[in-house]
Motif scaffolding. Structure first.
Motif, PDB file in Angstrom:
ATOM      1  N   ARG A 129       1.672   7.725  -7.460  1.00  0.00           N
ATOM      2  CA  ARG A 129       1.405   9.118  -7.140  1.00  0.00           C
ATOM      3  C   ARG A 129       2.315  10.034  -7.965  1.00  0.00           C
ATOM      4  N   SER A 148       0.830  -1.207   0.000  1.00  0.00           N
ATOM      5  CA  SER A 148       0.000   0.000   0.000  1.00  0.00           C
ATOM      6  C   SER A 148       0.866   1.260   0.000  1.00  0.00           C
ATOM      7  N   HIS A 149       2.018   1.177   0.658  1.00  0.00           N
ATOM      8  CA  HIS A 149       2.894   2.352   0.664  1.00  0.00           C
ATOM      9  C   HIS A 149       3.685   2.478  -0.618  1.00  0.00           C
ATOM     10  N   THR A 155       0.663  10.073   4.929  1.00  0.00           N
ATOM     11  CA  THR A 155       1.099   8.698   4.664  1.00  0.00           C
ATOM     12  C   THR A 155       0.420   8.137   3.427  1.00  0.00           C
ATOM     13  N   SER A 156       1.038   7.151   2.856  1.00  0.00           N
ATOM     14  CA  SER A 156       0.461   6.507   1.671  1.00  0.00           C
ATOM     15  C   SER A 156      -0.673   5.573   2.040  1.00  0.00           C
ATOM     16  N   SER A 157      -0.657   5.089   3.267  1.00  0.00           N
ATOM     17  CA  SER A 157      -1.628   4.040   3.598  1.00  0.00           C
ATOM     18  C   SER A 157      -2.660   4.541   4.591  1.00  0.00           C
ATOM     19  N   SER A 158      -3.773   3.838   4.603  1.00  0.00           N
ATOM     20  CA  SER A 158      -4.771   4.136   5.630  1.00  0.00           C
ATOM     21  C   SER A 158      -4.756   3.009   6.661  1.00  0.00           C
ATOM     22  N   GLN A 159      -3.580   2.386   6.775  1.00  0.00           N
ATOM     23  CA  GLN A 159      -3.475   1.282   7.736  1.00  0.00           C
ATOM     24  C   GLN A 159      -3.872   1.760   9.125  1.00  0.00           C
ATOM     25  N   GLU A 160      -4.830   1.052   9.694  1.00  0.00           N
ATOM     26  CA  GLU A 160      -5.398   1.503  10.963  1.00  0.00           C
ATOM     27  C   GLU A 160      -4.351   1.636  12.053  1.00  0.00           C
ATOM     28  N   VAL A 180      -4.159  11.001   4.111  1.00  0.00           N
ATOM     29  CA  VAL A 180      -3.656   9.898   3.295  1.00  0.00           C
ATOM     30  C   VAL A 180      -3.362  10.464   1.912  1.00  0.00           C
ATOM     31  N   LYS A 181      -2.166  10.182   1.460  1.00  0.00           N
ATOM     32  CA  LYS A 181      -1.780  10.726   0.158  1.00  0.00           C
ATOM     33  C   LYS A 181      -2.496   9.949  -0.932  1.00  0.00           C
ATOM     34  N   ARG A 213       2.018   2.599  -4.185  1.00  0.00           N
ATOM     35  CA  ARG A 213       1.266   3.826  -4.446  1.00  0.00           C
ATOM     36  C   ARG A 213       2.173   5.036  -4.654  1.00  0.00           C
ATOM     37  N   ASP A 249      -1.274   2.618  11.934  1.00  0.00           N
ATOM     38  CA  ASP A 249      -0.577   3.902  11.864  1.00  0.00           C
ATOM     39  C   ASP A 249      -1.432   5.021  12.430  1.00  0.00           C
TER      40      ASP A 249
END
Lengths: 605, 149
Positions: free
Chosen positions: A399, A391-392, B98-103, B119-120, A395, B105
């Motif tokens: 982006r 996910s990081h 951050t790139s993620s929406s990981q809970e 979230v980016k 993306r 974090d």
């Protein structure tokens, strides 16, 4: 075996079954010993009684025989002395020539027959049986007529006899009668009257001879005149005169007796010796009593031994039971300490081995579960790390691609021709598409690992809110959407919302190109499940591809016409599976599609 | 632009993201007092006047910090911890990017007292919009707070 016996034995069995082994064994021993003791006691009692009777009877017979012969001899000598004295000269002369001998001289002779205390008086009768003289206790008469007595005896010349005993009032008398004979003619009679009772001294002598409990009786052979030598008594039963055996009967005032009788020779008398059965039975009873006491003692010892034996058996059994219970409750550490070499020891050892094996097996299992859990946790962490980095990291470049394309467009837009701009927007839309794909994939993978919650969901409200959300951007009135009254159901509201979003979203998407897009949301229920469906009049699909419908990345339509990542229905299926529900679709190309899903009525959380 | 007098501190290891962020802030005229540092270590050095920023007046704190989470050396969470643990810096508004929406974090950073979260997105426009709105918002809040002192 008849029915009642079966019943009894069945009852006994059920009675025994209710008892523990520890109670059963001593009880059995007790019953066994007691029955033996009682049987032996009864047998001994009767055996001893019988033999005592036989011995006593034999002894009675012997004693009766001895006594009767003594009595016989005594009577013979008494008759002889009577005869001798009766035939003395003075008496003969007194009878032959009356007056030749004075009364006093004749009386001297007669008085010689007054020998003991039993003698009462002596009388001299002439041949006509008329009394001539009387000597002895003055004034005492028995009241028995000499004539009657002589008529009974029928004496022959030169003879003597003992008369029967005659009862007069409370006394019994008899007479020793002798003829006075001259020239073989009876010229007179001498009657020696005696009382049939004896003195205390005489009785004591009998007692010494026979034993204290024995009683001596005399009676006439014609069953009259019975006495115990003190007073007249009732006659014994008549069969007593048979001398071959001994008899038992009941004597008034004494109770059951054993007796033996014997006629006294030369007389008309019978001698009878009675012995109270009580004395004989006493011995048998005492013997049986001793047996019972000893038997009882043995029984008690038997019960104690039985108790210890059964405890010896049941203690290890109890230990085994306790150990088994402990193991059943989950504690595998207990072992059974039974130091024995018999079957129970064997059982205990086997049990200990078994429990050790169970313990080992459980520990192994626990270790394995632990290991597996650890492995799973590691895999799960890796997966999490993977999805995190996906996910990081995936993306970030997207982006950049998108962002720099925009920058290019913003900064150099006026220098680009139409084709360049088309290429640029294709780059941008693909970057966006990939971003969406990554987001969907992450959602999909997270759903698999998610623990679902379980709460009541108002399905109609949820469907309605999804419809509202999805049609917000659409022109008002483009879609004709009807929602029936839907039955509430239990499930994870976030996940079920995702299901509605995807299914309703699909219905909207695939009917968007129709002239009159129409969507019908409805439901029904059966015993176990609540069913829901979403029906559209969109493009539909060919049922031969239905099997691919719910697979990841499988699409039945091209991106150019209907955008999508190919994850939505796979996610829906995964969510429904996690709720233990079902999902299916019905369609035909150009005729719309209907998606059915169901949720169990009693969903386990 | 002085390195020692910053209104916005941008902590971002990705040059592309940084460029896009600065571009978005420029559009709303907020990038003139922006300092960009490339990792957590540098961010802490800047804030506390240590390392390559030795001699910088640590009292002169930025008005808002835009903080990326996933960075080499010292990550965003660690930077956030140290900012919130220091009396001098703990009141600076921090916006996590951050790139993620990981809970995980999100939960961690809110626990540590982060002021905002973004979230980016892949779409640059919305990202730019979010960044500029946040930057503007926090700068304005801070200005008001400073003016009212």
């Amino acid at each position: 075996m008849n029915q009642s016996e079966i019943l009894v034995s069945g009852k006994k069995q059920s009675l025994l079954r209710g008892l523990s082994i520890q109670q059963r064994l001593p009880l059995l021993i007790c019953i066994l010993l007691l029955s033996t003791v009682v049987a032996v006691g009864i047998a001994a009692y009767f055996g001893v009684k019988q033999s005592s009777f036989r011995i006593a009877g034999d002894r009675l017979k012997t004693v009766a025989g001895q006594l009767s012969s003594i009595y016989g001899q005594t009577s013979v000598s008494a008759m002889l002395s009577s005869k001798t004295i009766a035939n003395e000269e003075p008496i003969k002369k007194y009878l032959q020539s009356p007056g030749s001998v004075p009364d006093s001289i004749a009386k001297i002779s007669l008085r010689k027959l007054q020998t003991d205390t039993q003698s009462l008086y002596v009388e001299l009768l002439d041949k006509n049986q008329q009394r001539l003289l009387r000597a002895g206790r003055p004034g005492f008469e028995t009241g028995i007529s000499g004539q009657a007595l002589l008529a009974e005896l029928q004496l022959t010349p030169d003879s003597a006899r003992v008369s029967k005993m005659k009862q007069v009032g409370d006394s019994l008398y008899y007479a020793i009668v002798s003829t006075v004979t001259a020239d073989k003619q009876i010229i007179g009679y001498v009657l020696r009257w005696r009382i049939a009772f004896t003195t205390e001294q005489g009785l004591r002598q009998f007692s010494q001879l026979l034993g204290t409990d024995a009683s001596l009786y005399l009676g006439n052979i014609d069953h009259s005149g019975w006495t115990d030598l003190r007073k007249p008594v009732n006659a014994p039963p008549e069969n007593v005169y048979d001398t071959a055996s001994y008899y038992t009967y009941s004597r008034e005032g004494i109770g059951p007796v054993i007796a033996s009788a014997r006629p006294i020779p030369n007389t008309e008398w019978v001698i009878l010796i009675e012995f109270p059965q009580r004395t004989i039975l006493e011995a048998a009873r005492r013997f049986a009593g001793w047996i019972l006491i000893i038997g009882g003692f043995i029984t008690i010892i038997g019960i104690i031994i039985g108790w210890f034996m059964s405890r010896n058996i049941t203690r290890p059994l109890k230990q085994l039971t306790a150990a088994a219970t402990t193991i059943a409750s989950g504690d595998y550490s207990s072992s059974v300490e039974v130091d024995r070499k018999d079957e129970l020891g064997e059982l205990a050892r086997s049990f200990t081995i078994m429990s050790t094996q169970i313990k080992n097996a459980k520990e192994n299992l626990e270790q394995k579960v632990k290991d597996r859990t650890q492995e799973l946790e590691i895999v799960n962490k890796e997966l999490e790390a993977f999805s995190y980095s996906v996910s990081h990291d995936l993306r970030a470049p997207l982006r950049a691609i998108n962002g720099y394309a925009i920058m290019l467009k913003e900064d150099y837009g006026d220098k680009l021709d139409a084709e360049a701009e088309r290429i640029l927007s294709t780059i941008m839309s693909n970057a966006k598409m990939m971003g969406q794909l990554i987001d969907d994939l992450i959602t999909f993978s997270k759903t698999g690992a998610k623990i679902i919650s379980n709460q009541w969901i108002d399905m109609r409200e949820m469907a309605q809110s999804c419809v509202d959300e999805l049609t917000r951007m659409e022109p008002a009135g483009k879609y004709h959407i009807s929602i029936d009254d839907l039955r509430p159901c239990k499930g994870d509201s976030n996940l079920i919302k995702q299901v509605w979003m995807n299914l309703v979203g699909n219905a909207i998407k695939y009917s968007s190109r129709e002239e009159m897009p129409s969507i019908h949301i409805g439901g029904y229920e059966d015993d176990t499940h609540c069913h829901y469906f979403i029906k559209d009049n969109g493009v539909g699909f060919d049922m031969q591809y239905a099997s691919k419908l719910f697979l990841v990345f499988q699409r039945l339509h091209t991106d150019a016409v209907y955008k999508g990542t190919g994850i939505g229905l796979a996610l829906v299926k995964r969510i429904i599976d996690k709720h233990k529900g079902t999902i299916r679709a019905e369609s035909a190309p150009g005729h719309g599609a209907t998606f059915y899903f169901s949720l169990p009525k009693t969903s386990e959380s | 632009m002085s390195n020692h007098d910053a209104e916005i501190l941008l902590v971002e290891d990705s040059m592309e993201d940084a460029e896009m962020t600065i571009r978005a802030l420029k559009k709303v005229n907020l990038a003139n007092k922006l300092v960009h540092v490339k990792d957590g270590r540098e961010a802490l050095d800047f804030l506390f006047g240590t390392g390559s920023y030795a001699g910088r007046d640590a009292k002169n704190v930025p008005k808002v910090i835009l903080l990326d989470i996933k960075m080499p050396k010292v990550d965003g969470i660690e930077v956030l911890k140290q900012i919130k643990a220091n009396d001098n810096t703990k009141f600076i508004p921090v916006v996590i990017m951050t790139s993620s929406s990981q809970e995980k974090d999100i939960v961690t950073s809110y626990e540590l007292g982060v002021n905002s979260y973004v979230v980016k997105p892949v779409e640059f426009e919305s990202f730019a919009k979010a960044v500029s709105e946040l930057g503007l918002y926090w700068l304005l809040i801070n200005r008001i707070a400073t003016d009212n002192r």
